[in-house]
Design an enzyme around this catalytic site. Structure first.
Site, PDB file in Angstrom:
ATOM      1  N   ASP A  49       0.865  -1.175   0.000  1.00 30.49           N
ATOM      2  CA  ASP A  49       0.000   0.000   0.000  1.00 30.49           C
ATOM      3  C   ASP A  49       0.909   1.235   0.000  1.00 30.49           C
ATOM      4  OD1 ASP A  49      -2.158   1.676  -0.055  1.00 30.49           O
ATOM      5  OD2 ASP A  49      -3.226   0.739   1.594  1.00 30.49           O
TER       6      ASP A  49
HETATM    7  C1  BGC Z   1      -5.097   3.189   0.120  1.00 28.03           C
HETATM    8  C2  BGC Z   1      -5.241   2.177  -0.985  1.00 28.03           C
HETATM    9  C3  BGC Z   1      -5.120   2.854  -2.318  1.00 28.03           C
HETATM   10  C4  BGC Z   1      -3.778   3.548  -2.391  1.00 28.03           C
HETATM   11  C5  BGC Z   1      -3.506   4.218  -3.722  1.00 28.03           C
HETATM   12  C6  BGC Z   1      -3.864   4.062  -0.062  1.00 28.03           C
HETATM   13  O1  BGC Z   1      -3.854   5.142   0.811  1.00 28.03           O
HETATM   14  O2  BGC Z   1      -5.059   2.534   1.362  1.00 28.03           O
HETATM   15  O3  BGC Z   1      -6.472   1.522  -0.840  1.00 28.03           O
HETATM   16  O4  BGC Z   1      -5.282   1.927  -3.351  1.00 28.03           O
HETATM   17  O5  BGC Z   1      -3.742   4.533  -1.372  1.00 28.03           O
HETATM   18  O6  BGC Z   1      -4.221   5.374  -3.869  1.00 28.03           O
END
Ligand code: BGC
Length: 738
Positions: free
Chosen positions: A268
């Site tokens: 993530d």
């Molecule tokens: C979130 C993810 C997301 C990623 C990209 C993160 O802060 O937890 O779910 O896909 O950002 O934007």
């Protein structure tokens, strides 16, 4: 298990050899580049990013949606980098790209895999039309905590429902062939345990015993892997003391070795370097090491791989073979997407975004997502012919932005059709509509417009109030400790209810709200979640009876936030409460002795039942369940059993119903939930029509992880229910013998 469903060009062998050929020609820096996902510039290409792409130091870009810019990035890769490897282009297309669908929790309320697949198909094709080839969805974190803002993005509390609907979303995004135009790679996230954040506070620690991990939280991920999802994302959370991103048990022992998953695992956003903030690693170098050892193929947003992997390989802490395996997964996905043959996007080859067909599919999804929670005296549907005037009141009745919900990076509110617009369009020619906003936003507490709202209600034949929470109140990092209707909406409802006119509440929200305080004031309540671009027309059609509500709750609605976590598939405890043992503290006399209160598991001030159970939802039909039978009273391991019941629509109109099958395994090596969803089916019945439904269960469907973490079906007695919610009463029993 193969990473994706099929390969678009040539045999998998040929992809394997092409990948091997690339790896043999790549320098370590180019390999590490493939393992790095960097942020786009938001409409342009910063010089340093262009240089990194040219040098083969980037494998993927996220958050760039300008088709010319993306094509130019691909051109730099293909024409100016040494090996010409195109980019994966990632974006959070969570519930729509331009055409916004109901939030995922709302879509889950449809209990309709076909609707969900169709929505993901539209989202994929719209996103692909600008060059996106990878979405970070579906989110299949099982969550039982409505305080958690990300419940909005989830598919609810039940592992089986999340698994079936998550797999449908994967199919919609990826189709059967990733190489087909308009197909994009899906991503099962957040692996794993993120939905159990302590206190419902986002990013918080999750402590989940392995048995519960396996029986609950991991099940939808297994289903997504089996559906061929092309990628997984590691969760932000610390799981039982080890951040998911560096959790070798989770990522390597389980995902790779036990499940045999071969797709790409991405971290993530900065979750690699955040392992040091968790206090698990000392610095970025150690974080990069732990992430690679766990098997995180690609680092999102941060640069610890770029900065430290070469050194870690030089020190022989990380073997080159490990890097090669990870890079091979990334290149394989790029081949499967057909990126090497077709790195560029020609918008002319794609259907226009927001086209009529896409909007129609979004409207159908919104219709099926709305859940009718209350309908006293058949207040709904409203009959246009009986009405001269209708009052339309509330901060969300005409708000084109808030109805879209969280995670709408690319959605544009000017395309939304609000309730006010749709009601005017539907009945405005014959019915006078008295609109008063009542409160500026859902959080306002200024009563200035209350007088106008009450007089609009008084001069109308019926009142529709559209209330709820704004979109920012759910979603990532947007958790709430109090989940009542915010601001003075309850006061507004009370004031309007004093008009004595039939009062219909439409509630738009990103989570279950505690609405017990306003339920009595309303004659009917339609829960619309955040319904997306076409929310207004869907709601208008439901209110005026062009459609019958058919959504069912994918999550339990608590009576009070203090009951959380409250979910239907709970364990029995040694002292389960019943209506006879449960006491309300207001009825307890003064100086009551300690042991006078039933000695069972309940809250003195909230009892033991939720406000609405999982699976609940009314319709304009009236469904009765009778005559449950099982094909056998006893079956052996490896056999199947059929469970039948009659469903009758005793109501006056044709309607759809989601018929649900629940099972209880009475005794287990580990205690089993009091009910578990094992099947469901959407049917449509005309007035008076009766259908005998059959669900077939194999004994494997009753398997669970025991104390030794083995997946077993145990001989013994089972109860089985068929009905319209998890409160189903029609039951039978059967046995599994040795
Ligand atoms: C979130 C993810 C997301 C990623 C990209 C993160 O802060 O937890 O779910 O896909 O950002 O934007």
């Amino acid at each position: 298990m193969s990473a994706v469903i099929s390969i678009n060009s040539g045999s998998s062998d040929s992809i394997e050899s092409k990948v091997a050929d690339f790896i043999s020609r790549m320098g370590l820096d180019e390999k590490i580049g493939q393992m790095s996902q960097l942020q786009g510039g938001g409409g342009w290409i910063p010089d340093d990013l262009a240089e990194s792409i040219r040098a083969g130091r980037v494998g993927s870009i996220l958050n760039e949606v300008n088709v010319e810019v993306l094509n130019e990035m691909q051109r730099i890769c293909v024409e100016e980098s040494r090996l010409g490897i195109p980019l994966l282009i990632g974006r959070d297309v969570i519930h729509g790209f331009k055409t916004i669908f109901p939030i995922p929790l709302g879509q889950a309320a449809s209990w309709d895999p076909e609707t969900i697949e169709a929505g993901a198909r539209v989202s994929a094709s719209e996103a692909a039309s600008v060059g996106i080839n990878w979405t970070f969805a579906p989110m299949i974190d099982v969550t039982r905590d409505p305080r958690w803002g990300r419940i909005a993005e989830s598919l609810g509390e039940d592992p089986y429902l999340c698994g079936v609907l998550g797999a449908a979303m994967v199919k919609g995004f990826q189709t059967d062939d990733l190489g087909e135009p308009g197909s994009i790679v899906a991503c099962a996230k957040h692996f794993a345990g993120y939905g159990a954040a302590e206190g419902g506070r986002d990013y918080n620690t999750a402590n989940i015993p392995e048995n519960e991990m396996r029986n609950v939280h991991l099940r939808p991920f297994k289903a997504a892997a089996e559906a061929g999802v092309g990628s997984f994302m590691s969760a932000f959370c610390d799981l039982n003391g080890v951040p998911a991103t560096g959790n070798t048990w989770l990522m390597d022992d389980l995902l790779r070795k036990e499940w045999g998953y071969e797709g790409v695992v991405v971290s993530d956003w900065e979750s690699v370097v955040e392992m040091s903030v968790h206090g698990f690693t000392h610095d970025d170098e150690e974080a990069a090491y732990e992430a690679v050892m766990a098997g995180i193929d690609m680092e999102m947003a941060s640069s610890s791989y770029l900065d430290h992997l070469e050194g870690l390989v030089a020190q022989d802490k990380i073997k080159l073979a490990q890097i090669d395996t990870m890079v091979a997964r990334i290149l394989t996905l790029k081949f499967e997407l057909g990126l090497f043959e077709k790195p560029y996007t020609d918008q002319k080859e794609h259907a226009a975004v927001l086209n009529k067909s896409n909007l129609k599919i979004a409207k159908e999804a919104a219709v099926k997502s709305c859940v009718l929670l209350k309908n006293e005296n058949n207040t709904l549907p409203l009959a246009q012919s009986d009405l001269a005037t209708v009052a339309l009141i509330g901060p969300l009745a005409d708000d084109d932005y808030e109805q879209l919900g969280t995670w709408i990076f690319d959605g544009e509110s000017q395309h939304s059709v609000t309730c006010k617009q749709a009601v005017e369009e539907l009945i405005g020619r014959t019915v006078e509509i008295n609109y008063v906003k009542g409160l500026e936003t859902t959080r306002s507490n200024n009563h200035e417009e209350f007088g106008a709202a009450v007089s609009a209600a008084e001069k109308s034949d019926a009142v529709i109030m559209v209330v709820g929470e704004e979109s920012f109140m759910s979603g990532e990092a947007h958790s709430r400790a109090n989940i009542d209707l915010p601001g003075h909406q309850a006061e507004l409802i009370e004031a309007v209810a004093s008009s004595g006119k039939p009062l219909i509440l439409v509630i738009m929200a990103g989570r279950p709200l505690t609405i017990g305080n306003v339920l009595d004031k309303a004659d009917a309540v339609l829960y619309a979640w955040h319904p997306g671009t076409m929310g207004g027309p869907a709601i208008a059609d439901l209110l005026f009876g062009l459609e019958s509500p058919s959504g069912k709750l994918p999550v339990t609605f608590p009576l009070a936030v203090g009951q959380v976590p409250i979910f239907y598939a709970h364990k029995n405890t040694g002292r389960p409460a019943t209506d006879h043992t449960c006491v309300n503290m207001d009825e307890v006399p003064a100086r009551a002795p300690q042991t006078s209160l039933g000695m069972t598991s309940f809250h003195l001030d909230a009892g033991y039942k939720p406000l609405f159970p999982f699976g609940f939802g009314l319709s304009y039909g009236n469904f009765k369940y009778v005559k449950i039978t099982t094909s056998h009273s006893s079956i052996g391991l490896g056999d199947t059993i059929d469970i039948h019941a009659d469903v009758i629509n005793t109501g006056a109109r044709e309607a759809e119903e989601v018929v649900q099958l629940y099972v209880r395994d009475l005794v287990g090596d580990v205690t089993r939930p009091v009910k578990e969803l094992k099947g469901f089916r959407r049917i449509s019945l005309k007035p008076g029509e009766r259908e005998r439904l059959c669900f077939t269960l194999h004994t494997d469907d009753l398997a669970f992880y025991n104390r030794k973490m083995e997946l077993v079906t145990e001989p013994g007695k089972f109860h089985v229910w068929i009905g319209g919610s998890s409160d189903a009463e029609l039951w039978a029993d059967f046995e599994i013998h040795d």
